[in-house]
Scaffold this active site. Structure first.
Site, PDB file in Angstrom:
ATOM      1  N   HIS A 106      -5.598   7.830  -2.051  1.00 13.49           N
ATOM      2  CA  HIS A 106      -4.534   8.144  -3.000  1.00 13.49           C
ATOM      3  C   HIS A 106      -3.465   7.061  -2.955  1.00 13.49           C
ATOM      4  O   HIS A 106      -3.376   6.294  -2.001  1.00 13.49           O
ATOM      5  CB  HIS A 106      -3.892   9.495  -2.676  1.00 13.49           C
ATOM      6  CG  HIS A 106      -2.999   9.469  -1.462  1.00 13.49           C
ATOM      7  ND1 HIS A 106      -3.487   9.384  -0.173  1.00 13.49           N
ATOM      8  CD2 HIS A 106      -1.651   9.493  -1.346  1.00 13.49           C
ATOM      9  CE1 HIS A 106      -2.472   9.365   0.674  1.00 13.49           C
ATOM     10  NE2 HIS A 106      -1.342   9.419   0.009  1.00 13.49           N
ATOM     11  N   GLN A 111       0.786   6.312  -4.641  1.00 15.95           N
ATOM     12  CA  GLN A 111       1.994   7.013  -5.032  1.00 15.95           C
ATOM     13  C   GLN A 111       2.692   6.242  -6.139  1.00 15.95           C
ATOM     14  O   GLN A 111       2.414   5.069  -6.358  1.00 15.95           O
ATOM     15  CB  GLN A 111       2.944   7.143  -3.835  1.00 15.95           C
ATOM     16  CG  GLN A 111       2.339   7.877  -2.654  1.00 15.95           C
ATOM     17  CD  GLN A 111       3.326   7.971  -1.503  1.00 15.95           C
ATOM     18  OE1 GLN A 111       4.332   8.654  -1.600  1.00 15.95           O
ATOM     19  NE2 GLN A 111       3.040   7.267  -0.425  1.00 15.95           N
TER      20      GLN A 111
END
Ligand SMILES: [Zn+2]
EC number: 2.7.7.12
Length: 348
Positions: free
Chosen positions: A175, A177
């Site tokens: 992931h 951000q």
């Protein structure tokens, strides 16, 4: 809600009111998002901004983040799709790319912090994505940048990824951000000041002129394709550092053409594979998008990705010690031309 160019977007809400957005390929079937059954209390982030009177830098205090989830076991990963016994941030049983407002945000109120899950597969990393999957992440970034740019409390948008525990990653699921800052970060202020001096002195764009010089000289170029070039900068600060520039000056990701989005996905995967080839194991890295601010100096900025690693040898990490932390003066023991040569060989 807008419709991103190359993706299908499905908006929903988590049980505490935070936004969750699924991004699927444009030709994917319509997604009917299931409800979040966790019954979470609404988050009450405590964020305070202060300006250092000595430097003018804004420092953010986000004290609620001390309680955030830290390296949970894989079967309790909050970024995996929801399975029986593990209700997660993503209530659906599968997804392609998912974005949600961070439960433990660094910015909230003014600004915003989002999490971008690159794939539902916990065991993968960005390097393992197909070019099509990587392109869907680019579409997602572009859509987020376009939407966040419309918020009156946002001055600068920073999509980034930290990879590896050595970098301080607290969740191993692949992931990134997005920080939508309510101010201009110090590095961007510095770069724009240099770009303005350069324009006043020469009439040219600083970033465009640096890219042109690197492409002409060629000794630090790692890889290129028709619309992007990846090179080790002449004065790299980190043991492994590569910058990826589009050949055409654009202010932010949302301005990239379809061909440029495709080519970025190809070149980025190419460079990441070279990173992982350096020491025969995944290289910890930070991928930091640089763009023009939302509202000012759009013509001075130039979208590019700065990719850097703190690993200086197979078993050694570069720590920021006295000169770097105390004086901001980097001392490197790797020559940028040698790093470029090693990276060129690492991919073959
Ligand atoms: Zn996971």
């Amino acid at each position: 809600m807008q419709t991103p160019r190359g993706a299908r977007r499905t908006d929903t809400k988590l049980s505490d009111g935070r936004d969750l957005i699924y991004y699927d390929p444009a030709d994917a079937p319509v997604r009917v998002p299931p409800a979040d059954t966790r019954g979470l209390d609404a988050p009450k982030p405590q964020v305070q901004l202060r300006t250092d009177p000595l430097t003018g830098d804004v420092i953010t205090y986000a004290t609620h983040r001390n309680t955030r989830t830290y390296l949970p076991p894989a079967d309790q990963c909050p970024l995996c799709p929801t399975k029986p016994g593990n209700p997660t941030e993503i209530p659906d049983h599968d997804y392609n790319v998912a974005v949600f407002a961070n439960r433990f945000p660094s910015f909230a109120g003014p600004g915003r912090a989002e999490v971008v899950c690159f794939t539902s597969d916990h065991s993968k990393s960005f390097t393992d994505l197909s070019q099509g999957q990587a392109r869907l992440v680019v579409e997602t970034w572009a859509d987020r940048v376009a939407e966040l740019s419309a918020r009156p409390d946002v001055e600068y948008i920073f999509p980034f990824e930290n990879r590896g525990r050595e970098i301080g990653v607290t969740l191993s699921h692949p992931h990134g951000q997005i920080y939508a800052y309510p101010f201009l970060p110090p590095r961007i202020r510095t770069l724009l000041a240099r770009a303005r001096e350069h324009r006043d002195a020469t009439g040219g764009n600083l970033f465009a002129d640096v890219l042109a010089a690197e492409r002409t000289q060629g000794t630090r170029v790692v890889a290129e394709n028709p619309t992007w070039t990846a090179f080790v900068p002449e004065a790299a600060r980190w043991p492994v550092e590569v910058h990826l520039y589009p050949h055409r000056q654009v202010a932010d990701i949302a301005e990239l053409t379809d061909a440029e989005r495709d080519d970025f996905a190809e070149l980025y995967l190419n460079v990441l594979r070279r990173f992982d080839g350096l020491y025969g194991e995944p290289l910890p890295y930070i991928a930091a998008w640089h763009a023009a601010p939302v509202r000012v100096d759009r013509e001075l900025g130039y979208l590019h990705l700065e990719l850097l690693s703190i690993r200086r040898a197979a078993d050694k990490i570069k720590y920021l010690a006295g000169s770097e932390s105390g004086m901001g003066a980097f001392i490197s023991d790797t020559r940028p031309e040698d790093v470029a040569e090693t990276l060129r060989k690492a991919g073959s």
